[in-house]
Design a protein around this motif. Structure first.
Motif, PDB file in Angstrom:
ATOM      1  N   THR A   1      26.302 -10.872  -1.576  1.00  0.00           N
ATOM      2  CA  THR A   1      27.407 -11.643  -1.003  1.00  0.00           C
ATOM      3  C   THR A   1      28.316 -12.180  -2.103  1.00  0.00           C
ATOM      4  OG1 THR A   1      25.793 -12.348   0.631  1.00  0.00           O
ATOM      5  CG2 THR A   1      27.923 -13.447   0.672  1.00  0.00           C
ATOM      6  N   ALA A   2      27.676 -12.719  -3.142  1.00  0.00           N
ATOM      7  CA  ALA A   2      28.462 -13.291  -4.238  1.00  0.00           C
ATOM      8  C   ALA A   2      29.314 -12.214  -4.895  1.00  0.00           C
ATOM      9  CB  ALA A   2      27.526 -13.930  -5.259  1.00  0.00           C
TER      10      ALA A   2
ATOM     11  N   ALA B   1      30.323  -9.380  -3.622  1.00  0.00           N
ATOM     12  CA  ALA B   1      31.395  -8.983  -2.709  1.00  0.00           C
ATOM     13  C   ALA B   1      32.526  -9.998  -2.769  1.00  0.00           C
ATOM     14  CB  ALA B   1      30.851  -8.859  -1.293  1.00  0.00           C
TER      15      ALA B   1
ATOM     16  N   VAL C   1      33.321 -11.958  -5.212  1.00  0.00           N
ATOM     17  CA  VAL C   1      34.029 -11.914  -6.493  1.00  0.00           C
ATOM     18  C   VAL C   1      34.965 -10.723  -6.556  1.00  0.00           C
ATOM     19  CG1 VAL C   1      33.707 -11.529  -8.954  1.00  0.00           C
ATOM     20  CG2 VAL C   1      32.294 -13.205  -7.753  1.00  0.00           C
TER      21      VAL C   1
ATOM     22  N   ARG D   1      37.779 -10.725  -4.028  1.00  0.00           N
ATOM     23  CA  ARG D   1      38.572 -11.964  -4.103  1.00  0.00           C
ATOM     24  C   ARG D   1      38.564 -12.702  -2.771  1.00  0.00           C
ATOM     25  NH1 ARG D   1      41.191 -11.989  -9.468  1.00  0.00           N
ATOM     26  NH2 ARG D   1      40.153 -10.137 -10.237  1.00  0.00           N
ATOM     27  N   ALA D   2      37.387 -12.902  -2.203  1.00  0.00           N
ATOM     28  CA  ALA D   2      37.307 -13.607  -0.925  1.00  0.00           C
ATOM     29  C   ALA D   2      36.541 -14.912  -1.119  1.00  0.00           C
ATOM     30  CB  ALA D   2      36.598 -12.729   0.110  1.00  0.00           C
TER      31      ALA D   2
ATOM     32  N   PRO E   1      35.753 -17.369   0.868  1.00  0.00           N
ATOM     33  CA  PRO E   1      34.727 -17.754   1.855  1.00  0.00           C
ATOM     34  C   PRO E   1      33.363 -17.154   1.546  1.00  0.00           C
ATOM     35  CG  PRO E   1      36.738 -17.103   2.975  1.00  0.00           C
ATOM     36  CD  PRO E   1      36.939 -16.766   1.538  1.00  0.00           C
ATOM     37  N   LEU E   2      33.380 -15.924   1.013  1.00  0.00           N
ATOM     38  CA  LEU E   2      32.092 -15.288   0.696  1.00  0.00           C
ATOM     39  C   LEU E   2      31.383 -16.019  -0.433  1.00  0.00           C
ATOM     40  CD1 LEU E   2      32.586 -11.457   1.017  1.00  0.00           C
ATOM     41  CD2 LEU E   2      31.408 -13.039   2.523  1.00  0.00           C
TER      42      LEU E   2
ATOM     43  N   LEU F   1      31.549 -19.193  -0.902  1.00  0.00           N
ATOM     44  CA  LEU F   1      30.939 -20.356  -0.256  1.00  0.00           C
ATOM     45  C   LEU F   1      29.632 -19.949   0.437  1.00  0.00           C
ATOM     46  CD1 LEU F   1      33.868 -22.362   1.336  1.00  0.00           C
ATOM     47  CD2 LEU F   1      32.735 -22.659  -0.855  1.00  0.00           C
ATOM     48  N   LEU F   2      29.705 -18.797   1.076  1.00  0.00           N
ATOM     49  CA  LEU F   2      28.520 -18.271   1.764  1.00  0.00           C
ATOM     50  C   LEU F   2      27.366 -18.102   0.779  1.00  0.00           C
ATOM     51  CD1 LEU F   2      28.307 -17.533   4.697  1.00  0.00           C
ATOM     52  CD2 LEU F   2      28.614 -15.146   4.064  1.00  0.00           C
ATOM     53  N   ALA F   3      27.703 -17.533  -0.387  1.00  0.00           N
ATOM     54  CA  ALA F   3      26.674 -17.367  -1.419  1.00  0.00           C
ATOM     55  C   ALA F   3      26.125 -18.725  -1.822  1.00  0.00           C
ATOM     56  CB  ALA F   3      27.260 -16.641  -2.614  1.00  0.00           C
ATOM     57  N   GLY F   4      27.026 -19.697  -1.871  1.00  0.00           N
ATOM     58  CA  GLY F   4      26.578 -21.052  -2.197  1.00  0.00           C
ATOM     59  C   GLY F   4      25.559 -21.552  -1.194  1.00  0.00           C
TER      60      GLY F   4
ATOM     61  N   LEU G   1      29.574 -10.555   6.012  1.00  0.00           N
ATOM     62  CA  LEU G   1      30.409  -9.941   4.981  1.00  0.00           C
ATOM     63  C   LEU G   1      31.737  -9.510   5.579  1.00  0.00           C
ATOM     64  CD1 LEU G   1      27.899  -7.782   2.900  1.00  0.00           C
ATOM     65  CD2 LEU G   1      29.064  -9.885   2.237  1.00  0.00           C
TER      66      LEU G   1
ATOM     67  N   SER H   1      36.706 -20.374   6.026  1.00  0.00           N
ATOM     68  CA  SER H   1      35.457 -20.772   5.384  1.00  0.00           C
ATOM     69  C   SER H   1      34.559 -21.547   6.331  1.00  0.00           C
ATOM     70  CB  SER H   1      35.753 -21.651   4.170  1.00  0.00           C
ATOM     71  OG  SER H   1      36.589 -20.970   3.282  1.00  0.00           O
TER      72      SER H   1
ATOM     73  N   LEU I   1      32.996 -19.322   8.851  1.00  0.00           N
ATOM     74  CA  LEU I   1      32.008 -18.456   8.207  1.00  0.00           C
ATOM     75  C   LEU I   1      30.714 -19.229   7.927  1.00  0.00           C
ATOM     76  CD1 LEU I   1      32.123 -15.507   7.410  1.00  0.00           C
ATOM     77  CD2 LEU I   1      32.363 -16.269   5.050  1.00  0.00           C
TER      78      LEU I   1
ATOM     79  N   VAL J   1      28.338 -27.373  -0.002  1.00  0.00           N
ATOM     80  CA  VAL J   1      29.056 -26.201  -0.494  1.00  0.00           C
ATOM     81  C   VAL J   1      30.527 -26.284  -0.113  1.00  0.00           C
ATOM     82  CG1 VAL J   1      29.302 -23.712  -0.182  1.00  0.00           C
ATOM     83  CG2 VAL J   1      27.051 -24.699  -0.564  1.00  0.00           C
TER      84      VAL J   1
END
Lengths: 422, 151
Positions: free
Chosen positions: A20-21, A23, A25, A28-29, A31-32, A34-37, B55, B64, B67, B119
């Motif tokens: 996810t992280a 992807a 990076v 350039r998204a 929200p992803l 944040l998701l990784a966070g 994804l 965000s 998501l 987060v």
């Protein structure tokens, strides 16, 4: 600090977080990212999981520890958290004795427990004959995330003893082999008794009561009336407890061993009441022998034996069984004038050979055979036919056979008796 | 066991981007299938589809907040389902395990919510256009740190 083992339920999360992280990076998204966070927070939650020694106490309470057969016994199963930490995920499986069936509720408990708190559940078991000891309780604890698990066992001594009364509900007719004591088995030996047998010439010393005075009046000769002598028999009830006998027509029906023991415990008091000397033996991996005797003590001993001896337990034994040794031991124990009542479902040829051999050694054998077969499938029908052939085989060899179906034992006896010759 | 259904519906509602919603709906169906079959492998498959849905949502135009909410619901749904399976394995279907499962779900929910809040706060505070390498290095560092935590 000892740890529980990894349940592996969160395996692979690290990889997914990295994907996810990455992807996020490369595409350039934000929200992803944040998701990784969030994924990392989750990972942290899983990683800091610890699980201490589980200190719980398990208690069990029976509504009746000496019930009668078929009584419903309520078991209250209690667990207390004696540790200083909350147990978030606690699962317990109680060790119900293998022979007992839980009829209501479940013997399992899943809960979360604060320190000092107690959770309980109740379940009902149906009592059956025997002495039943509860096994260990399996305690499974998990940390809140479920990443770690720990399994332990707790033992709490609980025993339930169920000793049915011995009730003579059916009279088992015996064969002609008797001991020298007076009893109720009619023999062909002439002497004193009830049923007329013959008249012979008077011999000096014959009792005056038995002189045939009518003949004396008619012919002037002295003659003595003889009756069939009634004697007591020595009977040994042999119960087939081999694993082959642990069979039942359906999964929740009584096994043949159960019914064999039932038959023996019906026959025992009946024989004892009529003055015969009765003994009990088990033909199976667990050794059991009660020498023939009579009297009230003997009856009590037999009652306990049928109820609690491990040989007659409703669950098959794991011990090794050597049929020829058991056979030799049984023969040695049987006195020469002992009759044998062999209780066996006759599910294999060895049972037949046992009966035939005992008959050949001179012990008059009566086989009481509970029918464990059904007609549900082709195989079951085949087994029924095979058993019928075995019964016929035995009858042809001169062994008395009582084929005990679903009806009470008395009914089967009546039917079987009609076909027996004296 | 049916508890996870709640998680599923929440999730489906939370997704706004159509492709991702479709995927997560599929994941929900697979999850339900896994539960009825009692198969852990099917559950893991559902988890994979959830990640895919997230994804897709992240690369699409989902915001965000949406998501993160979706992620919480997905993880919760999978967690509850998996836990239900393991409880079912250990204790059987007849046992009343509501308390156990609720406590477990609540713990996961609290951790996820707090985590997502943190987060999100960091995300809004730090959205000042840092160089991407810095973010990457930060992420890698944090993952290494978490992985290195003692078991």
């Amino acid at each position: 600090m000892t740890q529980g083992f990894d349940t592996e339920r969160w395996h692979g999360v690290e990889g997914l977080v990295l994907v996810t992280a990455a992807a996020g990076v490369f595409m350039r998204a934000p929200p992803l990212l944040l998701l990784a966070g969030l994924g990392i927070v989750l990972l942290g939650y899983i990683r800091i999981a610890t699980l201490d020694e589980v200190s719980v106490q398990v208690e069990r309470e029976l509504s009746d520890s000496t019930p009668d057969a078929d009584d419903e016994v309520t078991v209250t199963f209690r667990v207390t958290n004696e540790g200083t930490r909350t147990l978030f995920d606690l699962r317990l499986v109680d060790g119900v004795p293998p022979a007992l069936a839980v009829s209501d509720g479940t013997a399992r408990l899943g809960t979360a427990l604060r320190p000092g708190a107690t959770a309980s559940t109740t379940y009902t078991v149906t009592a059956i004959r025997g002495e039943h000891t509860w096994d260990e309780t399996v305690v499974i604890a998990r940390d809140p995330s479920g990443a770690l698990e720990r399994r332990e066992t707790r033992h709490t001594e609980t025993t339930m003893r169920c000793e049915p009364e011995l009730a003579a509900t059916a009279d088992l007719p015996l064969r002609g082999l008797t001991s020298q004591y007076t009893g109720r088995v009619e023999t062909d030996v002439p002497g004193s008794g009830l049923e007329f047998a013959s008249i012979r010439e008077y011999r000096h010393g014959d009792p005056i009561r038995r002189i045939d005075w009518n003949r004396r009046a008619r012919t002037g000769e002295l003659a003595t009336v003889q009756f069939r002598e009634e004697r007591a028999a020595t009977v040994v009830l042999v119960v087939d407890t081999r694993s082959e006998a642990h069979v039942a027509p359906t999964t929740d029906a009584e096994t043949a061993v159960e019914r064999c023991v039932d038959a023996a415990s019906i026959a025992f008091p009946a024989l004892l009441d009529s003055g015969d000397r009765v003994g009990v033996a088990a033909f199976g991996p667990e050794e059991c022998w009660l020498p023939p005797s009579g009297g009230g003590d003997h009856r009590a001993r037999a009652r306990r034996l049928f109820a609690t001896h491990s040989a007659f337990s409703p669950a098959p034994s794991d011990a090794a069984f050597f049929p020829s040794i058991a056979m030799r031991r049984l023969r040695r124990r049987l006195s020469s004038d002992a009759q044998v009542i062999f209780c066996s479902p006759l599910t294999d040829d060895y049972a037949v050979s046992v009966a035939r051999r005992l008959e050949a050694y001179g012990h008059a054998v009566t086989v009481v055979s509970p029918d464990p077969t059904s007609t549900e499938s082709l195989g079951a029908r085949l087994a029924r036919i095979e058993r019928d052939l075995r019964l016929r085989d035995l009858r042809r060899a001169g062994v008395r056979v009582v084929d005990w179906g679903d009806e009470p034992l008395g009914v089967s006896l009546e039917r079987a008796e009609a076909g027996w010759s004296r | 066991m049916a508890l996870s259904a709640a998680g599923l519906s929440v999730l489906v509602l939370a997704v706004t981007s159509p492709a991702a919603a479709l995927l997560s709906l599929l994941a929900g169906v697979v999850l339900a299938g896994g539960l009825t079959r009692g198969s852990r492998r099917i559950l893991d498959g559902a988890g994979g589809i959830y990640v895919l849905a997230l994804l897709v949502g992240g690369l699409g135009d989902a915001g965000s907040e949406v998501l993160l909410l979706t992620a919480i619901a997905s993880i919760l749904a999978w967690d509850i389902a998996e836990n239900a399976l393991s409880v079912g394995d250990h204790l059987g279907r007849e046992t009343d395990t509501t308390r156990l499962e609720v406590v477990h779900a609540a713990a996961t929910l609290v951790v996820l919510t707090v985590g997502a809040g943190m987060v999100f706060a960091i995300g809004t505070a730090a959205s000042g256009g840092q160089p991407i390498t810095a973010v990457v290095l930060l992420l890698v560092g944090v993952i290494a740190l978490v992985a290195g935590l003692r078991r």
